[in-house]
Motif scaffolding. Structure first.
Motif, PDB file in Angstrom:
ATOM      1  N   LEU A  75      29.267  43.489  36.919  1.00  0.00           N
ATOM      2  CA  LEU A  75      29.573  43.699  38.545  1.00  0.00           C
ATOM      3  C   LEU A  75      30.419  42.096  38.872  1.00  0.00           C
ATOM      4  CD1 LEU A  75      30.581  44.540  41.167  1.00  0.00           C
ATOM      5  CD2 LEU A  75      28.776  44.621  42.182  1.00  0.00           C
ATOM      6  N   GLY A  76      30.053  40.963  38.984  1.00  0.00           N
ATOM      7  CA  GLY A  76      29.551  39.969  38.589  1.00  0.00           C
ATOM      8  C   GLY A  76      30.950  39.250  38.013  1.00  0.00           C
ATOM      9  N   THR A  77      30.505  40.173  36.343  1.00  0.00           N
ATOM     10  CA  THR A  77      31.749  39.686  35.326  1.00  0.00           C
ATOM     11  C   THR A  77      33.036  40.447  35.444  1.00  0.00           C
ATOM     12  OG1 THR A  77      29.769  39.315  33.966  1.00  0.00           O
ATOM     13  CG2 THR A  77      32.377  39.220  32.812  1.00  0.00           C
ATOM     14  N   ALA A  78      33.487  40.973  36.132  1.00  0.00           N
ATOM     15  CA  ALA A  78      34.748  41.963  36.412  1.00  0.00           C
ATOM     16  C   ALA A  78      35.148  41.573  37.660  1.00  0.00           C
ATOM     17  CB  ALA A  78      34.156  43.375  37.100  1.00  0.00           C
ATOM     18  N   VAL A  79      34.237  40.345  38.613  1.00  0.00           N
ATOM     19  CA  VAL A  79      34.919  40.210  39.858  1.00  0.00           C
ATOM     20  C   VAL A  79      35.446  38.734  39.329  1.00  0.00           C
ATOM     21  CG1 VAL A  79      34.487  38.877  42.073  1.00  0.00           C
ATOM     22  CG2 VAL A  79      33.088  41.607  41.794  1.00  0.00           C
ATOM     23  N   ALA A  80      34.425  37.912  38.740  1.00  0.00           N
ATOM     24  CA  ALA A  80      35.614  36.673  37.897  1.00  0.00           C
ATOM     25  C   ALA A  80      36.323  36.982  37.678  1.00  0.00           C
ATOM     26  CB  ALA A  80      34.462  35.962  37.704  1.00  0.00           C
ATOM     27  N   ASP A  81      36.129  38.117  36.197  1.00  0.00           N
ATOM     28  CA  ASP A  81      37.650  38.138  35.220  1.00  0.00           C
ATOM     29  C   ASP A  81      38.878  38.724  36.191  1.00  0.00           C
ATOM     30  OD1 ASP A  81      36.126  36.557  33.036  1.00  0.00           O
ATOM     31  OD2 ASP A  81      35.998  39.279  32.280  1.00  0.00           O
ATOM     32  N   ALA A  82      38.630  39.228  37.371  1.00  0.00           N
ATOM     33  CA  ALA A  82      40.030  39.925  38.433  1.00  0.00           C
ATOM     34  C   ALA A  82      40.174  38.985  39.014  1.00  0.00           C
ATOM     35  CB  ALA A  82      38.695  41.182  38.815  1.00  0.00           C
ATOM     36  N   THR A  83      39.310  37.931  39.519  1.00  0.00           N
ATOM     37  CA  THR A  83      39.965  37.221  40.198  1.00  0.00           C
ATOM     38  C   THR A  83      40.862  36.419  39.307  1.00  0.00           C
ATOM     39  OG1 THR A  83      38.073  36.737  41.931  1.00  0.00           O
ATOM     40  CG2 THR A  83      39.424  35.422  41.696  1.00  0.00           C
ATOM     41  N   ASP A  84      40.157  35.444  38.425  1.00  0.00           N
ATOM     42  CA  ASP A  84      41.209  34.870  36.806  1.00  0.00           C
ATOM     43  C   ASP A  84      42.456  35.734  36.579  1.00  0.00           C
ATOM     44  OD1 ASP A  84      39.836  32.865  36.871  1.00  0.00           O
ATOM     45  OD2 ASP A  84      38.271  33.879  34.902  1.00  0.00           O
ATOM     46  N   ALA A  85      42.709  36.634  36.755  1.00  0.00           N
ATOM     47  CA  ALA A  85      43.554  37.944  36.144  1.00  0.00           C
ATOM     48  C   ALA A  85      44.960  37.717  37.567  1.00  0.00           C
ATOM     49  CB  ALA A  85      43.650  39.432  35.689  1.00  0.00           C
ATOM     50  N   TYR A  86      44.620  38.294  38.977  1.00  0.00           N
ATOM     51  CA  TYR A  86      45.349  37.497  39.766  1.00  0.00           C
ATOM     52  C   TYR A  86      45.470  36.033  39.758  1.00  0.00           C
ATOM     53  CZ  TYR A  86      47.190  38.679  44.193  1.00  0.00           C
ATOM     54  OH  TYR A  86      47.761  39.179  44.739  1.00  0.00           O
ATOM     55  N   HIS A  87      44.963  35.038  39.909  1.00  0.00           N
ATOM     56  CA  HIS A  87      45.777  34.486  40.094  1.00  0.00           C
ATOM     57  C   HIS A  87      46.971  33.304  38.603  1.00  0.00           C
ATOM     58  CE1 HIS A  87      43.620  33.308  44.067  1.00  0.00           C
ATOM     59  NE2 HIS A  87      42.395  33.186  42.970  1.00  0.00           N
ATOM     60  N   ARG A  88      46.683  34.186  38.105  1.00  0.00           N
ATOM     61  CA  ARG A  88      47.345  34.257  36.499  1.00  0.00           C
ATOM     62  C   ARG A  88      49.258  34.990  36.556  1.00  0.00           C
ATOM     63  NH1 ARG A  88      42.523  33.997  32.801  1.00  0.00           N
ATOM     64  NH2 ARG A  88      43.017  36.177  32.449  1.00  0.00           N
ATOM     65  N   ARG A  89      48.986  35.586  37.876  1.00  0.00           N
ATOM     66  CA  ARG A  89      49.940  36.876  37.650  1.00  0.00           C
ATOM     67  C   ARG A  89      49.908  37.824  36.755  1.00  0.00           C
ATOM     68  NH1 ARG A  89      53.577  35.333  41.943  1.00  0.00           N
ATOM     69  NH2 ARG A  89      53.416  32.851  42.211  1.00  0.00           N
ATOM     70  N   GLN A  90      48.716  38.061  36.360  1.00  0.00           N
ATOM     71  CA  GLN A  90      48.275  40.033  35.491  1.00  0.00           C
ATOM     72  C   GLN A  90      47.293  40.740  37.024  1.00  0.00           C
ATOM     73  OE1 GLN A  90      45.514  38.304  32.572  1.00  0.00           O
ATOM     74  NE2 GLN A  90      46.743  36.735  31.222  1.00  0.00           N
ATOM     75  N   HIS A  91      49.315  40.811  37.069  1.00  0.00           N
ATOM     76  CA  HIS A  91      48.146  42.435  38.199  1.00  0.00           C
ATOM     77  C   HIS A  91      47.465  43.450  37.494  1.00  0.00           C
ATOM     78  CE1 HIS A  91      50.974  39.680  41.156  1.00  0.00           C
ATOM     79  NE2 HIS A  91      50.093  39.243  41.115  1.00  0.00           N
ATOM     80  N   ASP A  92      48.233  44.033  36.374  1.00  0.00           N
ATOM     81  CA  ASP A  92      47.816  45.096  35.797  1.00  0.00           C
ATOM     82  C   ASP A  92      46.272  45.048  35.535  1.00  0.00           C
ATOM     83  OD1 ASP A  92      49.939  46.583  36.782  1.00  0.00           O
ATOM     84  OD2 ASP A  92      50.938  46.421  34.288  1.00  0.00           O
ATOM     85  N   ARG A  93      45.641  43.949  34.814  1.00  0.00           N
ATOM     86  CA  ARG A  93      44.318  43.817  34.831  1.00  0.00           C
ATOM     87  C   ARG A  93      44.173  43.365  35.581  1.00  0.00           C
ATOM     88  NH1 ARG A  93      41.237  42.088  30.582  1.00  0.00           N
ATOM     89  NH2 ARG A  93      39.690  40.074  30.767  1.00  0.00           N
ATOM     90  N   ALA A  94      44.017  43.397  36.723  1.00  0.00           N
ATOM     91  CA  ALA A  94      43.223  42.608  37.744  1.00  0.00           C
ATOM     92  C   ALA A  94      43.203  43.838  38.533  1.00  0.00           C
ATOM     93  CB  ALA A  94      43.805  41.299  38.804  1.00  0.00           C
ATOM     94  N   GLU A  95      43.883  44.549  38.390  1.00  0.00           N
ATOM     95  CA  GLU A  95      43.573  46.079  39.239  1.00  0.00           C
ATOM     96  C   GLU A  95      42.250  46.539  38.217  1.00  0.00           C
ATOM     97  OE1 GLU A  95      46.447  48.959  40.789  1.00  0.00           O
ATOM     98  OE2 GLU A  95      46.621  49.583  38.949  1.00  0.00           O
ATOM     99  N   ALA A  96      42.896  46.808  36.750  1.00  0.00           N
ATOM    100  CA  ALA A  96      41.577  47.637  36.305  1.00  0.00           C
ATOM    101  C   ALA A  96      40.411  47.395  36.101  1.00  0.00           C
ATOM    102  CB  ALA A  96      42.280  47.582  34.701  1.00  0.00           C
TER     103      ALA A  96
END
Length: 490
Positions: A366-387
């Motif tokens: 869960l912690g890994t998913a949250v950190a990776d989602a945060t990074d993806a969103y800030h890189r504008r990878q919104h589809d990846r952030a959503e997943a």
């Protein structure tokens, strides 16, 4: 620093208890001991539960020395309510300090200065010094930058001369370490490690969750934040009351008596906060934990073990966990507890999963998913952030993490929490990701006891996991691959 004691604490299979009549220390191990004998080297996972009881009020005299760090950077005055509420919170904490408590208020900018007392030794709490410190806090001015290294270094120097068993710093910031080059944080954290506990708090909209988590995990504290500035004073009161109930300065968790060929992979704290544990420099299998009251904490221990040359179908000692208390504490430590490995060729046995271990591993993912989602969103990878946020929702649902689900709900519309079906919201406030990251470090208690370790149902029936579809014994309560509940009865 969370001091919550679960209302319905578990009693795993193996336990050892302190015999001290005033302070009790209990030690328990929950694990799945069966490992496949034919698969080469394996990982052996266990959750170690340590409980301290009877500690409230056990230490005579002042047990706490406190440093209150108030961010006085220019941004704290934008809007003015933020700085005003930060001052109110500092005053609320000061008013709770018992007579005789050493304390200092630090004004933090790109420099660090003792706002009260103005230089010299720490003040000692009484009606006069509390009133003078309150006046000094109200006179603080927001002007300057941010250098957390200088703030913490001053706290270290102020606390170094104190003999109180609990030394603590409460740090508040609304920004990032923009002037960290003046005194780099990494080196300061290394010099502060073991000297005091620090709880790091964020306020406003521009603070950095990773920064707070780095400070808190290095200094054995917690990281958190408030959304509404006016909530900070009550949160500070709650935290200080918890600190005043902490009378055991430290406990050391040790992993010893390792079997030939076994070695320690890692130790992590899994409850009430999640984070890696750092071994002592001169004792690589010893992990110091700081500042205990009446509370329960859990730790995930991972060993690498190898079946080569070992006997099959019998319990073997892989290692032994123990709790060590400071010399002269007067507290009798609990009996050490074994970590057991049982090499087997029966896939039904090696497929069984321990509930507490599965819960800990869900939180890691869960912690890994949250950190990776945060990074993806800030890189504008919104589809990846959503997943990734959808994956985090499913894991949070499985872990019973209500607070985390609330935070996730600010970022995504949750259509089905069990499967993680979500839609990223069109207008996301970036600070919501920071709140999500700090929330993900506050874990849930998990299941009581462990999964059954006896023979599986007749015939060793294998059934597919409802999440990842990998086949496991029908008696398994949790999937050993992804941690999903398998639906078997105890």
């Amino acid at each position: 620093m969370d001091t919550t004691n679960p209302a319905n604490p578990d009693r795993p299979e193996t336990t050892g208890s302190s015999t001290d009549p005033a302070i009790g220390v209990d030690l328990a191990v929950s694990q799945q001991k069966y490992l496949p004998a034919g698969g080469g080297a394996q990982e052996l996972h266990a959750v170690v539960t340590v409980r301290v009881s009877g500690a409230a009020g056990a230490a005579p005299g002042p047990a706490l020395a406190e440093v209150l760090v108030v961010d006085c950077s220019s941004s704290m005055d934008r809007p003015p309510e933020k700085f005003r509420e930060a001052k109110k919170a500092a005053v609320a904490a000061l008013q709770l300090l018992p007579d005789g408590t050493p304390f200092t208020v630090v004004a933090g900018t790109h420099e660090a200065a003792a706002a009260y007392p103005p230089g010299g030794a720490m003040a000692v709490a009484d009606d006069t010094t509390r009133a003078a410190a309150t006046a000094a806090v109200h006179e603080l001015v927001a002007a300057g930058g941010t250098c957390l290294g200088r703030w913490l270094d001053l706290a270290r120097r102020e606390l170094a001369a104190q003999s109180t068993p609990i030394r603590h710093t409460l740090l508040l910031t609304d920004g990032r370490d923009e002037h960290g080059h003046f005194l780099p944080l990494t080196g300061v954290l290394a010099s502060c490690a073991g000297q005091f506990v620090c709880d790091a708090w964020g306020i406003g909209t521009d603070w950095d969750a990773r920064l707070l988590l780095e400070v808190a995990r290095s200094l054995h504290g917690g990281a958190d934040a408030v959304r509404v500035e006016s909530d900070l004073a009550e949160r500070y009161r709650r935290l200080v009351r918890g600190l005043l109930a902490k009378t055991v300065p430290e406990l050391t968790l040790t992993v010893g008596s390792l079997a030939p060929g076994a070695h320690l992979r890692y130790v992590k704290q899994t409850f009430p906060h999640e984070g890696p544990m750092t071994p002592e420099p001169d004792e690589p299998h010893a992990f110091v934990t700081r500042a205990w009251g009446e509370e329960l904490r859990r730790f995930h221990v991972c060993l690498a073990v190898d079946p080569e040359g070992e006997r099959r179908d019998q319990d073997l000692l892989a290692a032994e966990v123990a709790v060590r208390l400071p010399a002269g504490s007067g507290v009798v430590p609990p009996a050490p507890q074994p970590l057991v490995v049982h090499w087997t060729d029966d896939p039904a046995l090696s497929g069984l999963t321990d509930g507490q271990v599965a819960h800990a591993r869900v939180w890691e993912e869960l912690g890994t998913a949250v950190a990776d989602a945060t990074d993806a969103y800030h890189r504008r990878q919104h589809d990846r952030a959503e997943a990734l946020l959808g994956r985090a929702v499913a894991l949070a649902q499985r872990a019973g993490a209500r607070r985390l689900l609330d935070e996730l709900g600010r970022l995504v519309e949750i259509h089905d929490a069990d499967t993680g079906r979500v839609t990223l919201r069109p207008h996301v406030d970036p600070v919501d990701f920071q709140h999500l990251m700090t929330a993900s470090s506050h874990t849930t208690h998990g299941p009581d006891g462990s999964a059954p370790a006896g023979p599986p149902r007749q015939g060793g029936e294998l059934v597919p996991c409802p999440e990842c579809h990998r086949r496991y014994p029908a008696r398994s309560r949790f999937c050993g691959n992804c941690g999903a509940a398998m639906g078997a009865s105890s």
